[in-house]
Scaffold this motif. Structure first.
Motif, PDB file in Angstrom:
ATOM      1  N   PHE A  31       0.835  -1.201   0.000  1.00 55.48           N
ATOM      2  CA  PHE A  31       0.000   0.000   0.000  1.00 55.48           C
ATOM      3  C   PHE A  31       0.869   1.250   0.000  1.00 55.48           C
ATOM      4  O   PHE A  31       0.533   2.259  -0.639  1.00 55.48           O
ATOM      5  CB  PHE A  31      -0.932   0.006   1.216  1.00 55.48           C
ATOM      6  N   ASN A  34       2.016   1.835  -3.441  1.00 57.68           N
ATOM      7  CA  ASN A  34       0.969   2.440  -4.273  1.00 57.68           C
ATOM      8  C   ASN A  34       0.869   3.946  -4.044  1.00 57.68           C
ATOM      9  O   ASN A  34       0.685   4.719  -4.991  1.00 57.68           O
ATOM     10  CB  ASN A  34      -0.380   1.783  -3.997  1.00 57.68           C
ATOM     11  N   ILE A 111      -5.879   4.289  -0.580  1.00 58.60           N
ATOM     12  CA  ILE A 111      -5.137   3.101  -0.992  1.00 58.60           C
ATOM     13  C   ILE A 111      -5.790   1.919  -0.291  1.00 58.60           C
ATOM     14  O   ILE A 111      -5.568   1.655   0.882  1.00 58.60           O
ATOM     15  CB  ILE A 111      -3.645   3.212  -0.627  1.00 58.60           C
ATOM     16  N   ASP A 112      -6.646   1.227  -1.028  1.00 56.86           N
ATOM     17  CA  ASP A 112      -7.540   0.220  -0.478  1.00 56.86           C
ATOM     18  C   ASP A 112      -8.407   0.897   0.600  1.00 56.86           C
ATOM     19  O   ASP A 112      -8.648   2.101   0.529  1.00 56.86           O
ATOM     20  CB  ASP A 112      -6.774  -0.986   0.060  1.00 56.86           C
ATOM     21  N   TRP A 133      -9.054   2.915  -4.508  1.00 56.97           N
ATOM     22  CA  TRP A 133      -8.148   2.140  -5.364  1.00 56.97           C
ATOM     23  C   TRP A 133      -7.975   0.800  -4.666  1.00 56.97           C
ATOM     24  O   TRP A 133      -7.170   0.652  -3.754  1.00 56.97           O
ATOM     25  CB  TRP A 133      -6.820   2.857  -5.544  1.00 56.97           C
ATOM     26  N   GLN A 135      -6.677  -2.350  -3.976  1.00 57.59           N
ATOM     27  CA  GLN A 135      -5.477  -3.101  -4.304  1.00 57.59           C
ATOM     28  C   GLN A 135      -5.558  -4.570  -3.915  1.00 57.59           C
ATOM     29  O   GLN A 135      -5.024  -5.433  -4.609  1.00 57.59           O
ATOM     30  CB  GLN A 135      -4.267  -2.459  -3.606  1.00 57.59           C
ATOM     31  N   ASP A 136      -6.208  -4.860  -2.805  1.00 56.72           N
ATOM     32  CA  ASP A 136      -6.223  -6.242  -2.318  1.00 56.72           C
ATOM     33  C   ASP A 136      -7.592  -6.601  -1.749  1.00 56.72           C
ATOM     34  O   ASP A 136      -7.727  -6.869  -0.552  1.00 56.72           O
ATOM     35  CB  ASP A 136      -5.134  -6.431  -1.245  1.00 56.72           C
ATOM     36  N   VAL A 185      -9.620  -0.909  -9.684  1.00 55.50           N
ATOM     37  CA  VAL A 185      -8.723  -2.011  -9.348  1.00 55.50           C
ATOM     38  C   VAL A 185      -7.507  -1.894 -10.266  1.00 55.50           C
ATOM     39  O   VAL A 185      -7.605  -1.355 -11.370  1.00 55.50           O
ATOM     40  CB  VAL A 185      -9.399  -3.391  -9.541  1.00 55.50           C
ATOM     41  N   PRO A 186      -6.343  -2.389  -9.840  1.00 56.29           N
ATOM     42  CA  PRO A 186      -5.167  -2.285 -10.703  1.00 56.29           C
ATOM     43  C   PRO A 186      -5.181  -3.234 -11.888  1.00 56.29           C
ATOM     44  O   PRO A 186      -4.445  -3.036 -12.854  1.00 56.29           O
ATOM     45  CB  PRO A 186      -4.003  -2.603  -9.751  1.00 56.29           C
ATOM     46  N   ASN A 212      -1.280  -0.199 -11.787  1.00 57.45           N
ATOM     47  CA  ASN A 212      -0.080   0.180 -11.061  1.00 57.45           C
ATOM     48  C   ASN A 212       0.926   0.650 -12.101  1.00 57.45           C
ATOM     49  O   ASN A 212       1.256  -0.091 -13.019  1.00 57.45           O
ATOM     50  CB  ASN A 212       0.500  -1.018 -10.291  1.00 57.45           C
ATOM     51  N   HIS A 386       0.657  -1.592 -17.594  1.00 59.83           N
ATOM     52  CA  HIS A 386       0.948  -0.779 -16.411  1.00 59.83           C
ATOM     53  C   HIS A 386       1.902   0.353 -16.772  1.00 59.83           C
ATOM     54  O   HIS A 386       3.042   0.414 -16.302  1.00 59.83           O
ATOM     55  CB  HIS A 386       1.520  -1.658 -15.299  1.00 59.83           C
TER      56      HIS A 386
END
Length: 417
Positions: A31, A34, A111-112, A133, A135-136, A185-186, A212, A386
């Motif tokens: 994170f 990111n 970031i998430d 965003w 991320q996970d 999402v990335p 990303n 990316h």
């Protein structure tokens, strides 16, 4: 109403997170990377006219006004969401709101999402929309896999650091304040996880693919890398040495392959096992960034990953763009099976997967043409997907979707870079 040129402002982004890839502030993790990506992307492109503010969401004691702007990070100011004046006895987000209002913040990016972000989102100036965003995003099944990880040295105890944070509620937080909201999402294979992970149907919400963005030229030189690859076999483990990453599998693989040098770049955040008694063929760097990481990415033959779960791991993208295929126990969207070797999923300690891991390991060590073919295909995928051009244009699509009209939208669409 039609906006005039004089009314169109520059874009100012508040990036909300609890880590910023700075060892003095929080952990060194994905994170944080990111957040760093966003900061460096716009710092390296001043022609876009975009400013970034990092908003530290953790509730942190800041007893004097001098500590409200904590420091500069990646060329941008980092401020605390929680502050108090010298004559106050309580923390509040009032100062952060006023400071961001003066700076003209017109969009927030999380970031998430973590529950500690809630006050930071609420501290955004009135009517400023928010972008998640993601991320996970973790489904309940993925949370259960992580929770079931066990250290083979202590098989009956749950290792530390396996609690999956509750990521639900961000939509309610944003909508309660009447803010606009968008999700990204990335990589699109993560999209199906989003509703369950964040506790919302997302019907009627657009989900964008905001990649990303890797600075490939700074990360490693272009191919060929023949002269820079190590003459003797060497591999890279680029991850923190936490139970979540199951590093004991990697260490046992190293013991079984004394002729291969294992470069391990990552430090433990928990005292759960002994990393002082590593095999003699393991070189441990604790943390690698900048020139050292670039050297490892170019010199090693391939990347080894023993995690039970990953989002879109940045280390995978970095390895591929520098010509390293991936040997792993996860395969999000078929990434590993296309550009490396996926050995299968092995829960718990993961040690049952060691024979399959060894088989894939031996195959990559022995077959240079295969390594190079996989790596070059993977590198092209990362470059095509990316890159800075896609990141900028998708970000502009999201701000347009949110009704944020700035000079950035017009500028980024006119550039080819």
């Amino acid at each position: 109403l039609v906006s005039t040129a004089a009314e169109i402002r520059n874009l100012t982004i508040a990036v909300i997170a609890n880590e910023f890839f700075d060892p003095t502030i929080g952990r060194i993790g994905g994170f944080g990377m990111n957040a760093k990506m966003i900061g460096e992307y716009f710092r390296q492109r001043p022609n876009l006219g975009v400013s970034v503010i990092f908003l530290f969401a953790n509730r942190k004691e800041t007893p004097t006004t001098a500590q409200r702007v904590l420091k500069d990070v990646h060329g941008w100011p980092l401020i605390s969401a929680w502050t108090k004046a010298a004559n106050e006895t309580y923390l509040s987000t009032t100062w952060a709101t006023e400071w961001m209002t003066r700076r003209g913040v017109n969009v927030g990016v999380t970031i998430d999402y973590r529950q500690s972000y809630k006050p930071a989102i609420q501290a955004l100036p009135a009517n400023v929309p928010c972008i998640l965003w993601a991320q996970d995003p973790r489904t309940r099944a993925q949370v259960a896999k992580v929770k079931a990880i066990r250290d083979p040295q202590r098989p009956h105890d749950q290792p530390p650091g396996l609690r999956s944070a509750d990521a639900t509620g961000i939509v309610d937080v944003v909508q309660a304040q009447g803010r606009g909201f968008a999700t990204a999402v990335p990589w699109m294979p993560l999209r199906d996880r989003v509703p369950e992970a964040y506790g919302h149907s997302f019907e009627g919400h657009a989900i964008f693919e905001l990649p990303n963005v890797l600075d490939t030229e700074r990360l490693c030189p272009p191919p060929p890398w023949t002269s820079q690859r190590s003459k003797e076999p060497s591999v890279l483990f680029l991850a923190r040495l936490d139970p979540y990453k199951r590093p004991w599998i990697m260490l046992e693989l190293a013991r079984q392959n004394p002729h291969v040098t294992f470069h391990v770049a990552g430090k433990p955040h928990f005292n759960f096992t002994n990393f002082t008694d590593m095999p003699t063929n393991v070189i441990h760097y604790k943390h690698a960034d900048g020139a050292l990481k670039a050297k490892l990415l170019v010199s090693c033959w391939f990347l080894v990953s023993t995690s039970i779960h990953e989002g879109l791991a940045i280390s995978y993208l970095e390895a591929l763009v520098c010509g390293q295929p991936i040997l792993a126990m996860v395969d999000l969207g078929g990434l590993v099976s296309r550009y490396g070797i996926y050995v299968g999923e092995y829960p718990g300690t993961g040690m049952a997967g060691l024979p399959a891991l060894r088989q894939g390991f031996d195959a990559l060590v022995a077959d240079r043409p295969r390594r190079e073919a996989l790596a070059m295909a993977g590198r092209q995928h990362v470059i095509d997907t990316h890159n800075g051009l896609r990141f900028g244009r998708v970000f502009a699509d999201m701000t347009a979707y949110l009704g944020v009209e700035t000079t950035f939208d017009r500028t980024v669409r006119s550039l080819e870079y």
